[in-house]
Design a protein around this motif. Structure first.
Motif, PDB file in Angstrom:
ATOM      1  N   GLU A  45       0.832  -1.200   0.000  1.00  0.00           N
ATOM      2  CA  GLU A  45       0.000   0.000   0.000  1.00  0.00           C
ATOM      3  C   GLU A  45       0.876   1.263   0.000  1.00  0.00           C
ATOM      4  O   GLU A  45       0.471   2.317  -0.505  1.00  0.00           O
ATOM      5  CB  GLU A  45      -0.921  -0.008   1.228  1.00  0.00           C
ATOM      6  CG  GLU A  45      -2.033   1.018   1.145  1.00  0.00           C
ATOM      7  CD  GLU A  45      -2.798   1.153   2.466  1.00  0.00           C
ATOM      8  OE1 GLU A  45      -2.732   0.206   3.293  1.00  0.00           O
ATOM      9  OE2 GLU A  45      -3.434   2.201   2.659  1.00  0.00           O
ATOM     10  N   GLY A  46       2.063   1.160   0.540  1.00  0.00           N
ATOM     11  CA  GLY A  46       2.986   2.303   0.597  1.00  0.00           C
ATOM     12  C   GLY A  46       3.569   2.685  -0.753  1.00  0.00           C
ATOM     13  O   GLY A  46       4.278   3.691  -0.866  1.00  0.00           O
ATOM     14  N   LEU A  47       3.290   1.885  -1.802  1.00  0.00           N
ATOM     15  CA  LEU A  47       3.839   2.167  -3.140  1.00  0.00           C
ATOM     16  C   LEU A  47       2.968   3.126  -3.952  1.00  0.00           C
ATOM     17  O   LEU A  47       3.372   3.556  -5.034  1.00  0.00           O
ATOM     18  CB  LEU A  47       4.001   0.864  -3.932  1.00  0.00           C
ATOM     19  CG  LEU A  47       5.011  -0.138  -3.370  1.00  0.00           C
ATOM     20  CD1 LEU A  47       4.959  -1.441  -4.166  1.00  0.00           C
ATOM     21  CD2 LEU A  47       6.421   0.444  -3.403  1.00  0.00           C
ATOM     22  N   ASN A 107       1.868  -5.344  -9.524  1.00  0.00           N
ATOM     23  CA  ASN A 107       1.638  -6.263  -8.409  1.00  0.00           C
ATOM     24  C   ASN A 107       2.742  -6.227  -7.355  1.00  0.00           C
ATOM     25  O   ASN A 107       3.254  -7.261  -6.934  1.00  0.00           O
ATOM     26  CB  ASN A 107       1.518  -7.711  -8.934  1.00  0.00           C
ATOM     27  CG  ASN A 107       0.369  -7.852  -9.900  1.00  0.00           C
ATOM     28  OD1 ASN A 107      -0.702  -7.255  -9.686  1.00  0.00           O
ATOM     29  ND2 ASN A 107       0.575  -8.608 -10.971  1.00  0.00           N
ATOM     30  N   GLY A 108       3.112  -5.048  -6.972  1.00  0.00           N
ATOM     31  CA  GLY A 108       4.113  -4.914  -5.919  1.00  0.00           C
ATOM     32  C   GLY A 108       5.535  -5.178  -6.363  1.00  0.00           C
ATOM     33  O   GLY A 108       6.444  -5.242  -5.537  1.00  0.00           O
TER      34      GLY A 108
ATOM     35  N   LEU B  70       1.462   3.430   6.097  1.00  0.00           N
ATOM     36  CA  LEU B  70       1.733   3.192   4.682  1.00  0.00           C
ATOM     37  C   LEU B  70       1.179   4.319   3.812  1.00  0.00           C
ATOM     38  O   LEU B  70       1.596   4.495   2.677  1.00  0.00           O
ATOM     39  CB  LEU B  70       1.172   1.837   4.248  1.00  0.00           C
ATOM     40  CG  LEU B  70       1.903   0.641   4.873  1.00  0.00           C
ATOM     41  CD1 LEU B  70       1.218  -0.668   4.501  1.00  0.00           C
ATOM     42  CD2 LEU B  70       3.375   0.607   4.448  1.00  0.00           C
ATOM     43  N   ARG B  71       0.238   5.087   4.364  1.00  0.00           N
ATOM     44  CA  ARG B  71      -0.252   6.276   3.658  1.00  0.00           C
ATOM     45  C   ARG B  71      -0.107   7.469   4.574  1.00  0.00           C
ATOM     46  O   ARG B  71      -0.537   7.423   5.726  1.00  0.00           O
ATOM     47  CB  ARG B  71      -1.712   6.092   3.239  1.00  0.00           C
ATOM     48  CG  ARG B  71      -1.862   4.877   2.330  1.00  0.00           C
ATOM     49  CD  ARG B  71      -3.258   4.788   1.766  1.00  0.00           C
ATOM     50  NE  ARG B  71      -3.478   5.830   0.777  1.00  0.00           N
ATOM     51  CZ  ARG B  71      -4.644   5.993   0.154  1.00  0.00           C
ATOM     52  NH1 ARG B  71      -5.666   5.212   0.429  1.00  0.00           N
ATOM     53  NH2 ARG B  71      -4.776   6.945  -0.747  1.00  0.00           N
ATOM     54  N   VAL B  83       3.630   5.992   1.454  1.00  0.00           N
ATOM     55  CA  VAL B  83       4.779   6.516   2.214  1.00  0.00           C
ATOM     56  C   VAL B  83       6.083   6.416   1.419  1.00  0.00           C
ATOM     57  O   VAL B  83       6.966   7.274   1.568  1.00  0.00           O
ATOM     58  CB  VAL B  83       4.905   5.812   3.594  1.00  0.00           C
ATOM     59  CG1 VAL B  83       5.355   4.361   3.457  1.00  0.00           C
ATOM     60  CG2 VAL B  83       5.846   6.583   4.519  1.00  0.00           C
ATOM     61  N   PHE B  84       6.194   5.409   0.542  1.00  0.00           N
ATOM     62  CA  PHE B  84       7.442   5.273  -0.235  1.00  0.00           C
ATOM     63  C   PHE B  84       7.539   6.299  -1.360  1.00  0.00           C
ATOM     64  O   PHE B  84       8.593   6.434  -1.990  1.00  0.00           O
ATOM     65  CB  PHE B  84       7.585   3.853  -0.782  1.00  0.00           C
ATOM     66  CG  PHE B  84       7.610   2.800   0.291  1.00  0.00           C
ATOM     67  CD1 PHE B  84       8.536   2.863   1.326  1.00  0.00           C
ATOM     68  CD2 PHE B  84       6.710   1.744   0.285  1.00  0.00           C
ATOM     69  CE1 PHE B  84       8.558   1.900   2.333  1.00  0.00           C
ATOM     70  CE2 PHE B  84       6.722   0.777   1.280  1.00  0.00           C
ATOM     71  CZ  PHE B  84       7.643   0.855   2.312  1.00  0.00           C
ATOM     72  N   ALA B  85       6.430   7.010  -1.627  1.00  0.00           N
ATOM     73  CA  ALA B  85       6.455   8.118  -2.590  1.00  0.00           C
ATOM     74  C   ALA B  85       6.669   9.445  -1.866  1.00  0.00           C
ATOM     75  O   ALA B  85       6.515  10.503  -2.463  1.00  0.00           O
ATOM     76  CB  ALA B  85       5.156   8.144  -3.393  1.00  0.00           C
TER      77      ALA B  85
END
Lengths: 161, 161
Positions: A45-47, A107-108, B70-71, B83-85
């Motif tokens: 989800e963090g992507l 897909n991650g 994660l967000r 979060v990774f963005a």
């Protein structure tokens, strides 16, 4: 301040580089080399929103590096240098940093280019790369001043394996 | 691959930023802000040759960040992003990355500028900054495309404290 800090890998890097010897020493020397970054399901989800970035910063654990040396002879030199003045993997905390080109995410799995990372490397973090945040275009680079120009043609010789 | 990875701080960052609120959100927004990086005695031999570099990469532990999301709604936006963005500190592995200007080294203490790091932050690694290694001058930056130009004037508001 000597407390241990514990991190858990969030994914794993897959690349054509199976052994330290012959692996490109920097993304600049790995132009075009493809690889994938598999992010574990619980972190995907963090992507969101990452695909808008053409380049990303990968932080990872140099899992093949055992112990550390405070003085190392780096790939681009013949003299020992302080390890913090080099990018050698045998560091007190063996964290690697590479800026790679992001092609797409499915897909991650991140499909990336310019990969100078060994296969099966544990991934610690992904950050968006932003030129304004990540440093100036002009910098003085000490012992690397000459070698940085020719780094593009150099490969690792396995000395830190 | 869910094995824990343990790191030990090699030093500590001292800065004028005592609280998350008001701390610059990136080195670019902290132009000129002085700080010091104290490297513990047992690692100082690794600093040899570093003084030749005008800029260095600091990797550190976001010690004031508890847990992760994660967000997150980043400082430079009003919408939640993966979060990774973002460069937000509430990451699964809370590792911070800043490129700072190195002025001089005295007795294991690095005098630096453009410090966007909280006081007493545990230091994990120091790397020499090399423009050719550390990314392109042009990049696509997704949701940050507009905000990156104005980031220079922005400060943190404490939302990740």
């Amino acid at each position: 301040m000597s407390t241990k800090i514990a991190y858990t890998p969030i994914g794993i890097v897959h690349s054509p580089h199976r052994r330290p010897r012959g692996t490109p020493i920097q993304p600049a020397t790995a132009a075009g080399v493809p690889g994938t970054v598999e992010v574990f399901e619980e972190y995907r989800e963090g992507l969101r929103d990452l695909e808008g970035f053409s380049h990303i910063v990968l932080l990872y654990h140099f899992h093949r590096s055992k112990g550390f040396s405070l003085r190392v002879v780096p790939f681009l030199d013949t003299r020992p240098r302080g390890v913090f003045a080099t990018r050698a993997p045998k560091r007190p905390n063996p964290i690697g940093l590479s800026v790679v080109r992001l092609k797409r995410i499915e897909n991650g799995v991140l499909h990336v280019r310019n990969v100078d990372i060994l296969d099966n490397t544990p991934l610690l973090d992904i950050k968006p790369y932003v030129p304004e945040f990540d440093g100036p275009t002009e910098a003085r680079t000490g012992w690397l001043e000459k070698a940085r120009k020719t780094a593009r043609r150099r490969k690792a010789d396995g000395r830190f394996a």
